[in-house]
Structures are given as structure tokens and as C-alpha cells.
Design a protein around this motif. Structure first.
Motif, PDB file in Angstrom:
ATOM      1  N   SER A 154       0.280  -4.921  12.315  1.00 17.10           N
ATOM      2  CA  SER A 154      -0.446  -4.340  11.197  1.00 17.10           C
ATOM      3  C   SER A 154       0.118  -2.952  10.905  1.00 17.10           C
ATOM      4  O   SER A 154       0.796  -2.363  11.750  1.00 17.10           O
ATOM      5  CB  SER A 154      -1.925  -4.245  11.555  1.00 17.10           C
ATOM      6  OG  SER A 154      -2.631  -3.634  10.503  1.00 17.10           O
ATOM      7  N   ASN A 197      -1.232  -0.172  10.962  1.00 24.90           N
ATOM      8  CA  ASN A 197      -1.658   0.879  11.900  1.00 24.90           C
ATOM      9  C   ASN A 197      -0.888   0.835  13.216  1.00 24.90           C
ATOM     10  O   ASN A 197      -1.026   1.725  14.044  1.00 24.90           O
ATOM     11  CB  ASN A 197      -3.172   0.847  12.139  1.00 24.90           C
ATOM     12  CG  ASN A 197      -3.636  -0.461  12.720  1.00 24.90           C
ATOM     13  OD1 ASN A 197      -2.817  -1.321  13.050  1.00 24.90           O
ATOM     14  ND2 ASN A 197      -4.939  -0.624  12.843  1.00 24.90           N
ATOM     15  N   SER A 223      -2.442  -0.333   3.341  1.00 33.37           N
ATOM     16  CA  SER A 223      -3.115  -0.212   4.625  1.00 33.37           C
ATOM     17  C   SER A 223      -3.692  -1.562   5.035  1.00 33.37           C
ATOM     18  O   SER A 223      -4.367  -2.222   4.244  1.00 33.37           O
ATOM     19  CB  SER A 223      -4.225   0.832   4.530  1.00 33.37           C
ATOM     20  OG  SER A 223      -4.853   0.976   5.775  1.00 33.37           O
ATOM     21  N   GLY A 224      -3.415  -1.986   6.262  1.00 38.00           N
ATOM     22  CA  GLY A 224      -3.916  -3.261   6.763  1.00 38.00           C
ATOM     23  C   GLY A 224      -2.963  -4.421   6.533  1.00 38.00           C
ATOM     24  O   GLY A 224      -3.171  -5.510   7.074  1.00 38.00           O
ATOM     25  N   GLU A 225      -1.910  -4.228   5.781  1.00 41.91           N
ATOM     26  CA  GLU A 225      -0.928  -5.285   5.537  1.00 41.91           C
ATOM     27  C   GLU A 225      -0.208  -5.607   6.859  1.00 41.91           C
ATOM     28  O   GLU A 225      -0.025  -4.741   7.703  1.00 41.91           O
ATOM     29  CB  GLU A 225       0.082  -4.809   4.487  1.00 41.91           C
ATOM     30  CG  GLU A 225       0.877  -5.937   3.848  1.00 41.91           C
ATOM     31  CD  GLU A 225       1.705  -5.434   2.658  1.00 41.91           C
ATOM     32  OE1 GLU A 225       2.639  -6.143   2.297  1.00 41.91           O
ATOM     33  OE2 GLU A 225       1.409  -4.364   2.108  1.00 41.91           O
ATOM     34  N   LYS A 226       0.212  -6.865   7.020  1.00 45.65           N
ATOM     35  CA  LYS A 226       0.852  -7.278   8.269  1.00 45.65           C
ATOM     36  C   LYS A 226       2.259  -7.777   8.014  1.00 45.65           C
ATOM     37  O   LYS A 226       2.554  -8.319   6.940  1.00 45.65           O
ATOM     38  CB  LYS A 226       0.039  -8.381   8.958  1.00 45.65           C
ATOM     39  CG  LYS A 226      -1.294  -7.900   9.454  1.00 45.65           C
ATOM     40  CD  LYS A 226      -2.030  -8.968  10.211  1.00 45.65           C
ATOM     41  CE  LYS A 226      -3.345  -8.368  10.735  1.00 45.65           C
ATOM     42  NZ  LYS A 226      -4.033  -9.257  11.625  1.00 45.65           N
TER      43      LYS A 226
END
Length: 188
Positions: free
Chosen positions: A5, A7, A58-61
Motif C-alpha cells: 500500500s 503507506n 493514498s491507499g492505492e496498492k
């Protein structure tokens, strides 16, 4: 297949982009005052060596790249490929120019390099952190200048050019940091 992810992004992370392995060079998290946070990522395609940029929400993988870093001994260059050998299995690998383009000036025969393998093929080579090379061309040295206040360019036996202190002379062995391309000290 494992995924990362946004983050989890950090420099050196290897992931798949369009089916090709890439590594993150720079990751900047941007949190605008209004709207969703995003990551501005600069990455290197390990197959082509090209540096590209992409913005991830944000949060994309992304999928993890199935690559292996292994220590191999550098053997020689035949003009087209750079040859490496596993010291335990004696298995040999040949790396194309795209894998070694940035580090050819730091490769010394019989040094142990970290080689990244993707599907059994070398795609990236990292030389040892420090190498010892001979100065083959530089301006004459100045006796007594041990403070190293000045500097002069010196051409090394592999063709690399680094700044060295004024007291270094032709024929001396010096230690060079390969990550920064900087003079460290005289070799003893």
C-alpha cells in the motif's frame, strides 16, 4: 502475490509496474489542504534503467516484484555482457548493459557485488560500498598539503574521475566510496 500500500512505500522498495520490476528512488507524501493525500513517487524501471515519476492516491496498492538480491563475484566484461558467478554453486550469470550502466566504473574483477535477479536474469548490480583503485592521471601532487583543503580531479584505473586532495599522486592506490563517488582515503 504480495502487495504494498502507499503507506508502505519507502526508498528501495521493489514493485511491479506494467509487469516490469521497479524500485522506488524517492517517495514524497503530499497532503494538500483540500482533497485526498497522495504519494509522488520517482522510481527506476530495473529492466530499462529509466527513471519515471507517478502519482499514487493514498491507499492505492501495487504488486510486489518477485526479485532476489544475491551476492555474486564479478568476473569479466566480454564487450557485450558483464559476467558474474555464484561462489557456492559456481553458476554464472551475464548482465546486460542496462543492469550495470551506472556502476561499470566501480566494477573490479573478483569483487563481490549485490546483484538483483528477476526470473533468473540480472537486472541491477550494486558494487561494494568502497573500492580500492589506482590513480592513473592527475595533476602533480603538492608536498605538505595534508589538510586536504583543496582538490583536483583524478582519473582512476577503471576510468572513473573523482576529486582527490592535492597530495595524491599518480600511481597511488586510493579508497573510493562508490555510493557517492567520493575519495575516502589512501589505501595502505
Amino acid at each position: 502475490m504480495a502487495t504494498y500500500s502507499t503507506n508502505e512505500f519507502k526508498n528501495g522498495l521493489k514493485f511491479l509496474m506494467d509487469g516490469q520490476p521497479c524500485t522506488i528512488i524517492d517517495n514524497t507524501i503530499v497532503q494538500p489542504g483540500k482533497g485526498q493525500a497522495f504519494n509522488r513517487v520517482k522510481y527506476r524501471n530495473l529492466m530499462t534503467g529509466r527513471v519515471l515519476e507517478k502519482t499514487f492516491k493514498s491507499g492505492e496498492k501495487v504488486d510486489a516484484a518477485d526479485v532476489v538480491d544475491t551476492d555474486l563475484q564479478y568476473l569479466y566484461n566480454d564487450g557485450e555482457f558483464w559476467h558474474f558467478m555464484d561462489e557456492t554453486s559456481f553458476e554464472q550469470y551475464q548482465a546486460a548493459e542496462s543492469a550495470v550502466a551506472d556502476v561499470t566504473k566501480w566494477l573490479i574483477e573478483q569483487d563481490i557485488c549485490t546483484v538483483t535477479l528477476f526470473n533468473g536474469q540480472p537486472i541491477s548490480v550494486i558494487p561494494p560500498k568502497q573500492v580500492t583503485l589506482e590513480v592513473v592521471e592527475t595533476d602533480p601532487g603538492l608536498k605538505g598539503d595534508t589538510a586536504g583543503t583543496g582538490g583536483k580531479p583524478a582519473t582512476l584505473s577503471t576510468g572513473a574521475v573523482v576529486q582527490v586532495p592535492l597530495f595524491v599522486q599518480i600511481g597511488e592506490q586510493i579508497i573510493v566510496n562508490t555510493e557517492k563517488g567520493e575519495y575516502v582515503s589512501r589505501a595502505k
